[in-house]
Design an enzyme around this catalytic site. Sequence first.
Site, PDB file in Angstrom:
ATOM      1  N   SER A 145       0.802  -1.225   0.000  1.00 53.72           N
ATOM      2  CA  SER A 145       0.000   0.000   0.000  1.00 53.72           C
ATOM      3  C   SER A 145       0.833   1.271   0.000  1.00 53.72           C
ATOM      4  O   SER A 145       0.364   2.320  -0.432  1.00 53.72           O
ATOM      5  CB  SER A 145      -0.945   0.016   1.207  1.00 53.72           C
ATOM      6  OG  SER A 145      -0.218  -0.060   2.416  1.00 53.72           O
ATOM      7  N   GLY A 191      -1.766  -4.437   1.005  1.00 53.79           N
ATOM      8  CA  GLY A 191      -1.874  -5.642   1.810  1.00 53.79           C
ATOM      9  C   GLY A 191      -0.977  -6.776   1.364  1.00 53.79           C
ATOM     10  O   GLY A 191      -0.962  -7.830   2.000  1.00 53.79           O
ATOM     11  N   ASN A 215       4.059  -5.858   5.630  1.00 53.87           N
ATOM     12  CA  ASN A 215       2.884  -6.648   6.005  1.00 53.87           C
ATOM     13  C   ASN A 215       3.264  -7.997   6.586  1.00 53.87           C
ATOM     14  O   ASN A 215       2.508  -8.584   7.368  1.00 53.87           O
ATOM     15  CB  ASN A 215       1.968  -6.836   4.790  1.00 53.87           C
ATOM     16  CG  ASN A 215       1.107  -5.608   4.543  1.00 53.87           C
ATOM     17  OD1 ASN A 215       0.610  -4.995   5.473  1.00 53.87           O
ATOM     18  ND2 ASN A 215       0.962  -5.235   3.291  1.00 53.87           N
ATOM     19  N   ASP A 264      -5.749   7.384   9.370  1.00 55.50           N
ATOM     20  CA  ASP A 264      -5.505   6.066   9.981  1.00 55.50           C
ATOM     21  C   ASP A 264      -4.167   6.006  10.702  1.00 55.50           C
ATOM     22  O   ASP A 264      -3.876   5.027  11.384  1.00 55.50           O
ATOM     23  CB  ASP A 264      -5.589   4.959   8.936  1.00 55.50           C
ATOM     24  CG  ASP A 264      -4.553   5.096   7.816  1.00 55.50           C
ATOM     25  OD1 ASP A 264      -3.637   5.927   7.934  1.00 55.50           O
ATOM     26  OD2 ASP A 264      -4.681   4.350   6.825  1.00 55.50           O
ATOM     27  N   HIS A 322      -0.843   5.306   6.830  1.00 52.82           N
ATOM     28  CA  HIS A 322      -0.448   5.578   5.456  1.00 52.82           C
ATOM     29  C   HIS A 322      -0.071   7.044   5.258  1.00 52.82           C
ATOM     30  O   HIS A 322      -0.811   7.929   5.675  1.00 52.82           O
ATOM     31  CB  HIS A 322      -1.581   5.218   4.493  1.00 52.82           C
ATOM     32  CG  HIS A 322      -1.916   3.766   4.514  1.00 52.82           C
ATOM     33  ND1 HIS A 322      -2.868   3.228   5.356  1.00 52.82           N
ATOM     34  CD2 HIS A 322      -1.400   2.724   3.819  1.00 52.82           C
ATOM     35  CE1 HIS A 322      -2.935   1.926   5.171  1.00 52.82           C
ATOM     36  NE2 HIS A 322      -2.051   1.594   4.251  1.00 52.82           N
TER      37      HIS A 322
END
Length: 216
Positions: free
Chosen positions: A41, A78, A107, A191, A194
């Site tokens: 991402s 992801g 991840n 969030d 990011h």
Amino acid sequence: MEGLPGLRRRHFIAGLYIPWAAGPSRAQGRGPHRILVVGDSLSAEYGLRRGSGWVALLAQRLAAQKIPAEVRNASISGDTTSGGRARLAALLADFQPTLVVLELGGNDALRGLPLKNTADNLAAMTQAAQQAGARVLIVGMQMPPNYGAAYGRQFADLFAEVARTHKAGLVPFLLEGVADGPDAAALFQADRIHPREEAQAAMLDNVWPELRKLLR
């Protein structure tokens, strides 16, 4: 995962999937350099306007500096190193890149996967790309401090070890000056994971010196 408690907190990528993130992002014209970016991402423009991520900015910089190149962004939010390894052969055959940028691994740690698996997958991808005639640039990530200093060092070191063993280029930390800078809180989306659009130029600046070397 937890939010950002302070300005020097480092972050990770979310396990979300955006279908369009795997599509191509091309510089103007087809030239001797064909750059394939295989990432997650952080490279897939998660939460950003299309064309505003660091990979799109890379294509723009190449064009502005009159470096003939085509950039394909094969990043998926992801994705893990296992996922990247599974789809790399098809990408190599289709695009026939001269340079492969591997921005994967965050991840893996977020999901608690063994570090050896991450290192093995990165090594296999590096070797596959090199055997296909491409140079490789490995883009590293770092762990937030709550994972522990020892684990954080081991995780950061695996990128350097793979790059050293297989004679690949290395960017130690994609988010240098972003996640650990004085304005970290302002450079992340709501969030707190990011980076915002304002951080993408700094991310490209972290990648550019090593990538430019491999284009010479």
